[in-house]
Design a protein around this motif. Structure first.
Motif, mmCIF file in Angstrom:
data_model
loop_
_atom_site.group_PDB
_atom_site.id
_atom_site.type_symbol
_atom_site.label_atom_id
_atom_site.label_comp_id
_atom_site.label_asym_id
_atom_site.label_seq_id
_atom_site.Cartn_x
_atom_site.Cartn_y
_atom_site.Cartn_z
ATOM 1 N N PHE A 84 -3.226 10.533 3.679
ATOM 2 C CA PHE A 84 -2.909 10.819 2.175
ATOM 3 C C PHE A 84 -4.260 11.256 1.880
ATOM 4 O O PHE A 84 -5.483 10.706 1.819
ATOM 5 C CB PHE A 84 -2.280 9.866 1.402
ATOM 6 C CG PHE A 84 -1.913 10.218 0.134
ATOM 7 C CD1 PHE A 84 -0.523 10.685 0.011
ATOM 8 C CD2 PHE A 84 -2.579 10.156 -1.002
ATOM 9 C CE1 PHE A 84 -0.049 11.259 -1.048
ATOM 10 C CE2 PHE A 84 -2.187 10.521 -2.184
ATOM 11 C CZ PHE A 84 -0.481 11.146 -2.199
ATOM 12 N N ALA A 85 -4.457 12.738 1.166
ATOM 13 C CA ALA A 85 -5.550 13.370 1.074
ATOM 14 C C ALA A 85 -6.530 12.619 -0.177
ATOM 15 O O ALA A 85 -7.475 12.300 0.017
ATOM 16 C CB ALA A 85 -5.362 14.855 0.947
ATOM 17 N N GLU A 86 -5.788 12.720 -1.430
ATOM 18 C CA GLU A 86 -6.530 12.252 -2.586
ATOM 19 C C GLU A 86 -5.613 11.257 -3.178
ATOM 20 O O GLU A 86 -4.453 11.273 -3.222
ATOM 21 C CB GLU A 86 -6.637 13.640 -3.541
ATOM 22 C CG GLU A 86 -7.584 14.735 -2.979
ATOM 23 C CD GLU A 86 -7.901 15.840 -3.931
ATOM 24 O OE1 GLU A 86 -8.327 15.391 -5.169
ATOM 25 O OE2 GLU A 86 -7.427 16.962 -3.707
ATOM 26 N N THR A 87 -6.494 10.368 -3.707
ATOM 27 C CA THR A 87 -6.185 9.079 -4.481
ATOM 28 C C THR A 87 -5.258 9.751 -5.871
ATOM 29 O O THR A 87 -5.741 10.433 -6.612
ATOM 30 C CB THR A 87 -7.067 8.309 -5.058
ATOM 31 O OG1 THR A 87 -7.994 7.839 -3.820
ATOM 32 C CG2 THR A 87 -6.768 7.141 -5.706
ATOM 33 N N THR A 88 -4.110 9.417 -5.969
ATOM 34 C CA THR A 88 -3.091 9.814 -6.933
ATOM 35 C C THR A 88 -2.392 8.441 -7.569
ATOM 36 O O THR A 88 -2.025 7.742 -6.989
ATOM 37 C CB THR A 88 -1.840 10.716 -6.367
ATOM 38 O OG1 THR A 88 -2.707 11.649 -5.662
ATOM 39 C CG2 THR A 88 -1.193 11.209 -7.455
ATOM 40 N N VAL A 89 -2.223 8.631 -8.801
ATOM 41 C CA VAL A 89 -1.501 7.694 -9.594
ATOM 42 C C VAL A 89 -0.204 8.300 -9.904
ATOM 43 O O VAL A 89 -0.184 9.539 -10.766
ATOM 44 C CB VAL A 89 -2.403 7.395 -11.147
ATOM 45 C CG1 VAL A 89 -1.388 6.349 -11.858
ATOM 46 C CG2 VAL A 89 -3.735 6.573 -10.715
ATOM 47 N N TYR A 90 0.812 7.677 -9.593
ATOM 48 C CA TYR A 90 2.283 8.421 -9.920
ATOM 49 C C TYR A 90 2.884 7.568 -11.051
ATOM 50 O O TYR A 90 2.782 6.134 -11.171
ATOM 51 C CB TYR A 90 3.168 7.978 -8.740
ATOM 52 C CG TYR A 90 2.785 9.079 -7.605
ATOM 53 C CD1 TYR A 90 3.256 10.472 -7.508
ATOM 54 C CD2 TYR A 90 2.028 8.611 -6.630
ATOM 55 C CE1 TYR A 90 2.661 11.087 -6.597
ATOM 56 C CE2 TYR A 90 1.567 9.309 -5.481
ATOM 57 C CZ TYR A 90 1.988 10.684 -5.521
ATOM 58 O OH TYR A 90 1.574 11.589 -4.336
#
Length: 191
Positions: A125-131
């Motif tokens: 997974f490329a970039e840390t993301t908050v869903y």
């Protein structure tokens, strides 16, 4: 032999001993002045040619149009709402990143019982993301992203609980931007 016919030029008095068409130099013109004017004319033509070329190639704008100033969009700020449960997923090949994010949240006074963590189903997974699921949760997702040191924020219902659609939950997927380990390459090095 016949005699030539007389005309009006036969009566002009002869003042010099020269006969025929002779051209005298123009008074006041010398070689250095002509050379200087030639250089000046050539220089003017060269400068005008360069300027016209730059205008034709649009490197110089003769009449620039004033740009309208656009006010920058206000930066979105989030609200840290510690009533949300948080799921932290490590989507990198490096072990322990999910636990590090969990510790960051606990150190920020997030209730320990509202934080769960584990490995994701992928390791690239490329970039840390908050869903987050609904529009009402966007500010809480932005606040959580700021709290963990910055992350992308995205709306998605992929992590919504089908048994409890009203559950207040945010999901943090830790990406390779937080990892020191690189994903394994499938390519072989050139020999």
């Amino acid at each position: 032999m016949p005699q030539p016919v007389r005309d009006r030029f036969d009566d002009v008095p002869r003042t010099s001993g020269r006969v025929g068409a002779h051209r005298a130099e123009a008074p006041g013109m010398n070689g250095w002045a002509v050379l200087l004017w030639s250089f000046v004319a050539a220089l003017i033509l060269i400068v005008v040619g360069i300027f016209a070329t730059l205008v034709a190639q649009q490197r110089i704008t003769l009449f620039p149009v004033a740009e309208e100033s656009v006010a920058p969009a206000p930066e979105e700020t989030g609200v840290v709402d510690m009533t949300y449960s948080v799921l932290v997923l490590n989507a990198t090949p490096e072990d322990g990143l999910d636990a590090q994010v969990r510790e960051t949240l606990i150190n920020a006074q997030w209730p320990d019982e509202l934080i769960s963590y584990g490995d994701a189903g992928t390791q690239d997974f490329a970039e840390t993301t908050v869903y987050y699921v609904s529009d009402a949760e966007r500010e809480a997702a932005l606040g959580l992203a700021d709290l963990i040191g910055g992350a992308l924020v995205d709306q998605s219902d992929i992590y919504a609980d089908p048994n409890d659609p009203e559950q207040k939950q945010l999901v943090v997927v830790v990406g390779l931007d937080r990892s020191s380990a690189q994903p394994e390459s499938t390519e072989t090095p050139a020999e």
